[in-house]
Design a protein around this motif. Structure first.
Motif, PDB file in Angstrom:
ATOM      1  N   VAL A 153      25.520  98.110  38.916  1.00 47.58           N
ATOM      2  CA  VAL A 153      25.359  97.232  37.746  1.00 47.58           C
ATOM      3  C   VAL A 153      26.570  96.311  37.592  1.00 47.58           C
ATOM      4  N   THR A 154      27.755  96.844  37.834  1.00 52.76           N
ATOM      5  CA  THR A 154      28.966  96.028  37.697  1.00 52.76           C
ATOM      6  C   THR A 154      28.908  94.845  38.667  1.00 52.76           C
ATOM      7  N   LYS A 155      28.454  95.114  39.893  1.00 53.09           N
ATOM      8  CA  LYS A 155      28.356  94.034  40.896  1.00 53.09           C
ATOM      9  C   LYS A 155      27.255  93.040  40.509  1.00 53.09           C
ATOM     10  N   LEU A 156      26.159  93.573  39.949  1.00 52.25           N
ATOM     11  CA  LEU A 156      25.047  92.702  39.522  1.00 52.25           C
ATOM     12  C   LEU A 156      25.539  91.750  38.436  1.00 52.25           C
ATOM     13  N   GLU A 157      26.273  92.300  37.477  1.00 54.35           N
ATOM     14  CA  GLU A 157      26.781  91.459  36.386  1.00 54.35           C
ATOM     15  C   GLU A 157      27.769  90.418  36.913  1.00 54.35           C
ATOM     16  N   ALA A 158      28.634  90.845  37.842  1.00 59.18           N
ATOM     17  CA  ALA A 158      29.647  89.920  38.377  1.00 59.18           C
ATOM     18  C   ALA A 158      28.988  88.774  39.149  1.00 59.18           C
ATOM     19  N   ALA A 159      27.755  89.020  39.656  1.00 61.23           N
ATOM     20  CA  ALA A 159      27.076  87.990  40.458  1.00 61.23           C
ATOM     21  C   ALA A 159      26.312  86.996  39.587  1.00 61.23           C
ATOM     22  N   ALA A 160      26.254  87.266  38.271  1.00 54.64           N
ATOM     23  CA  ALA A 160      25.424  86.421  37.388  1.00 54.64           C
ATOM     24  C   ALA A 160      26.282  85.492  36.527  1.00 54.64           C
ATOM     25  N   ARG A 161      25.875  84.231  36.455  1.00 57.13           N
ATOM     26  CA  ARG A 161      26.595  83.301  35.585  1.00 57.13           C
ATOM     27  C   ARG A 161      26.010  83.287  34.175  1.00 57.13           C
ATOM     28  N   ARG A 162      24.672  83.475  34.062  1.00 62.05           N
ATOM     29  CA  ARG A 162      24.049  83.328  32.737  1.00 62.05           C
ATOM     30  C   ARG A 162      23.253  84.533  32.253  1.00 62.05           C
ATOM     31  N   HIS A 163      22.472  85.127  33.139  1.00 59.55           N
ATOM     32  CA  HIS A 163      21.570  86.198  32.695  1.00 59.55           C
ATOM     33  C   HIS A 163      21.542  87.334  33.709  1.00 59.55           C
ATOM     34  N   VAL A 164      21.491  88.573  33.200  1.00 56.36           N
ATOM     35  CA  VAL A 164      21.312  89.739  34.065  1.00 56.36           C
ATOM     36  C   VAL A 164      20.085  90.499  33.548  1.00 56.36           C
ATOM     37  N   PHE A 165      19.239  90.934  34.495  1.00 56.95           N
ATOM     38  CA  PHE A 165      18.057  91.715  34.117  1.00 56.95           C
ATOM     39  C   PHE A 165      17.934  92.951  35.001  1.00 56.95           C
ATOM     40  N   LEU A 166      17.529  94.050  34.379  1.00 55.82           N
ATOM     41  CA  LEU A 166      17.086  95.231  35.129  1.00 55.82           C
ATOM     42  C   LEU A 166      15.674  95.529  34.670  1.00 55.82           C
ATOM     43  N   TYR A 167      14.825  95.869  35.614  1.00 56.94           N
ATOM     44  CA  TYR A 167      13.433  96.198  35.283  1.00 56.94           C
ATOM     45  C   TYR A 167      13.171  97.574  35.876  1.00 56.94           C
ATOM     46  N   LEU A 168      12.714  98.493  35.046  1.00 52.68           N
ATOM     47  CA  LEU A 168      12.447  99.831  35.583  1.00 52.68           C
ATOM     48  C   LEU A 168      11.382 100.538  34.760  1.00 52.68           C
ATOM     49  N   GLY A 169      10.758 101.525  35.367  1.00 50.97           N
ATOM     50  CA  GLY A 169       9.684 102.242  34.701  1.00 50.97           C
ATOM     51  C   GLY A 169      10.178 102.907  33.416  1.00 50.97           C
ATOM     52  N   ALA A 272       6.979  99.885  31.177  1.00 53.31           N
ATOM     53  CA  ALA A 272       8.204  99.595  31.931  1.00 53.31           C
ATOM     54  C   ALA A 272       9.189  98.948  30.961  1.00 53.31           C
ATOM     55  N   ALA A 273      10.475  99.006  31.307  1.00 61.78           N
ATOM     56  CA  ALA A 273      11.488  98.459  30.396  1.00 61.78           C
ATOM     57  C   ALA A 273      12.203  97.284  31.054  1.00 61.78           C
ATOM     58  N   ILE A 274      12.356  96.223  30.253  1.00 57.66           N
ATOM     59  CA  ILE A 274      13.163  95.077  30.690  1.00 57.66           C
ATOM     60  C   ILE A 274      14.485  95.154  29.930  1.00 57.66           C
ATOM     61  N   LEU A 275      15.585  95.287  30.663  1.00 52.94           N
ATOM     62  CA  LEU A 275      16.916  95.293  30.043  1.00 52.94           C
ATOM     63  C   LEU A 275      17.571  93.950  30.388  1.00 52.94           C
ATOM     64  N   HIS A 276      18.046  93.273  29.360  1.00 48.08           N
ATOM     65  CA  HIS A 276      18.618  91.936  29.573  1.00 48.08           C
ATOM     66  C   HIS A 276      19.943  91.820  28.849  1.00 48.08           C
ATOM     67  N   TRP A 277      20.913  91.189  29.495  1.00 40.72           N
ATOM     68  CA  TRP A 277      22.156  90.860  28.811  1.00 40.72           C
ATOM     69  C   TRP A 277      22.813  89.642  29.446  1.00 40.72           C
ATOM     70  N   ARG A 278      23.778  89.101  28.703  1.00 42.89           N
ATOM     71  CA  ARG A 278      24.553  87.963  29.215  1.00 42.89           C
ATOM     72  C   ARG A 278      25.807  88.513  29.877  1.00 42.89           C
ATOM     73  N   PRO A 279      26.168  88.043  31.058  1.00 41.99           N
ATOM     74  CA  PRO A 279      27.363  88.584  31.727  1.00 41.99           C
ATOM     75  C   PRO A 279      28.604  88.380  30.863  1.00 41.99           C
ATOM     76  N   ARG A 280      29.400  89.435  30.740  1.00 43.45           N
ATOM     77  CA  ARG A 280      30.499  89.386  29.777  1.00 43.45           C
ATOM     78  C   ARG A 280      31.588  88.388  30.106  1.00 43.45           C
ATOM     79  N   ALA A 281      31.972  88.326  31.389  1.00 36.73           N
ATOM     80  CA  ALA A 281      33.077  87.444  31.747  1.00 36.73           C
ATOM     81  C   ALA A 281      32.758  85.997  31.412  1.00 36.73           C
ATOM     82  N   ARG A 282      31.460  85.694  31.210  1.00 32.74           N
ATOM     83  CA  ARG A 282      31.067  84.274  31.054  1.00 32.74           C
ATOM     84  C   ARG A 282      30.481  83.989  29.681  1.00 32.74           C
ATOM     85  N   ARG A 283      30.478  84.985  28.761  1.00 35.47           N
ATOM     86  CA  ARG A 283      29.870  84.746  27.445  1.00 35.47           C
ATOM     87  C   ARG A 283      30.589  83.670  26.676  1.00 35.47           C
TER      88      ARG A 283
END
Ligand SMILES: C[S@@+](CC[C@H](N)C(=O)[O-])C[C@H]1O[C@@H](n2cnc3c(N)ncnc32)[C@H](O)[C@@H]1O
Length: 283
Positions: A153-169, A272-283
């Motif tokens: 997750v940390t790497k996923l967030e670091a790779a995002a400039r605006r939006h991060v999503f996780l989708y899981l059952g 299923a659950a959609i988890l969404h957040w804005r990457p912190r370093a770029r908020r």
């Protein structure tokens, strides 16, 4: 709960590791879920998540709400491209990362068929992948296969400039199959992590995601009970013997609904659950 399990990331690690160990013990021939397992299943997987079905997917609708024609996106564990392909039609560039060459081969073939030239395929696990950041980074139905959710997750967030999503059952398939599992194995299945565990991991990392639980239509159909036996035998990690196949066939024949040619499990939809957040370093 052990002392370690009070940490969400440690609990996640134990849940995934126990589950993987159970799979290795009961069905070593299936191979690891973070690698070889997918190699022989790419075509079958592509059929089960066909592109036409993606169009009705709540997650695709959610991605489209933030995607602009100028956007770039990274799909981590893209598989056969259920989301990477339709999204590529709307945005400038999509990078699809997956350690399975077989899954990416199907994705490449589909992309060529659709005339898409804005997909970049990276054949690596997310842990090992070196990719440039993008506006949107997302991962669908992958996290529960990964023991070190914190690093993923940390790497996923670091790779995002605006939006991060996780989708899981949001409802473990095990719940539906629990009576069959206990019938054959005599003990409950080792529980996998749920979306609530994923939220706990995110909170431990200091992330407070927006959470939306959606319903996914169950489009899985079996032409014959025999086809369903093959599918559920694998899900239930049962040995490939004629005795087991016969017993499972008897049980499934009373459980499956629909008519010959289009048999289905009794669940019309599953959450299923959609988890969404804005990457912190770029908020
Ligand atoms: C259940 S499929 C999901 C595919 C696609 N995201 C979807 O929703 O249809 C899981 C995929 O995750 C990939 N995968 C497993 N471990 C991974 C990892 N550590 N990093 C990236 N992808 C991984 C597998 O190769 C497989 O293609």
């Amino acid at each position: 709960m052990t002392g370690d399990d009070q940490l969400a990331t440690a609990r996640w690690h134990r849940l995934v590791s126990d589950r993987v160990a159970e799979m290795k013990r009961l069905a070593p021939e299936l191979g690891s879920l973070s690698g070889p397992f997918w190699e022989g299943r790419a075509d079958r997987y592509a059929k089960s998540v066909s592109l036409g079905d993606s169009e009705g997917e709540p997650f695709l609708r959610r991605l489209r709400r933030v995607a602009q024609p100028s956007s770039t996106a990274i799909d981590v564990g893209a598989g056969t491209g259920r989301f990477a392909l339709p999204l590529a039609m709307d945005v400038r560039q999509v990078t699809a990362v997956d350690p399975s060459e077989a899954m990416l081969t199907v994705l490449r073939r589909e992309a060529e068929g659709l005339g898409l030239t804005n997909l970049d395929l990276v054949n690596a696990s997310w842990e090992d992948a070196g990719v440039e950041s993008a506006d949107i980074a997302f991962s669908s139905f992958v996290l529960t296969l990964v023991p070190d959710a914190g690093a993923f997750v940390t790497k996923l967030e670091a790779a995002a400039r605006r939006h991060v999503f996780l989708y899981l059952g949001a409802y473990c398939g095990d719940a539906v199959l629990d009576p069959l599992w206990r019938h054959f194995h005599g003990v409950p299945r080792s529980p996998g992590p749920s979306y609530l565990d994923a939220i706990a991991v995110l909170r431990e990392l200091g992330i407070d995601p927006e959470v939306r639980v959606v319903e996914i239509v169950n489009r899985k159909r079996f032409a014959t009970v025999g086809e369903a036996v093959e599918h559920y035998r694998e899900w239930l990690l049962l040995a490939d013997t004629p005795e087991i196949a016969r017993e499972l066939e008897g049980l499934l024949a009373t459980w499956l609904l629909g008519r010959r040619g289009a048999l289905r499990s009794p669940l019309p939809t599953r959450p299923a659950a959609i988890l969404h957040w804005r990457p912190r370093a770029r908020r």
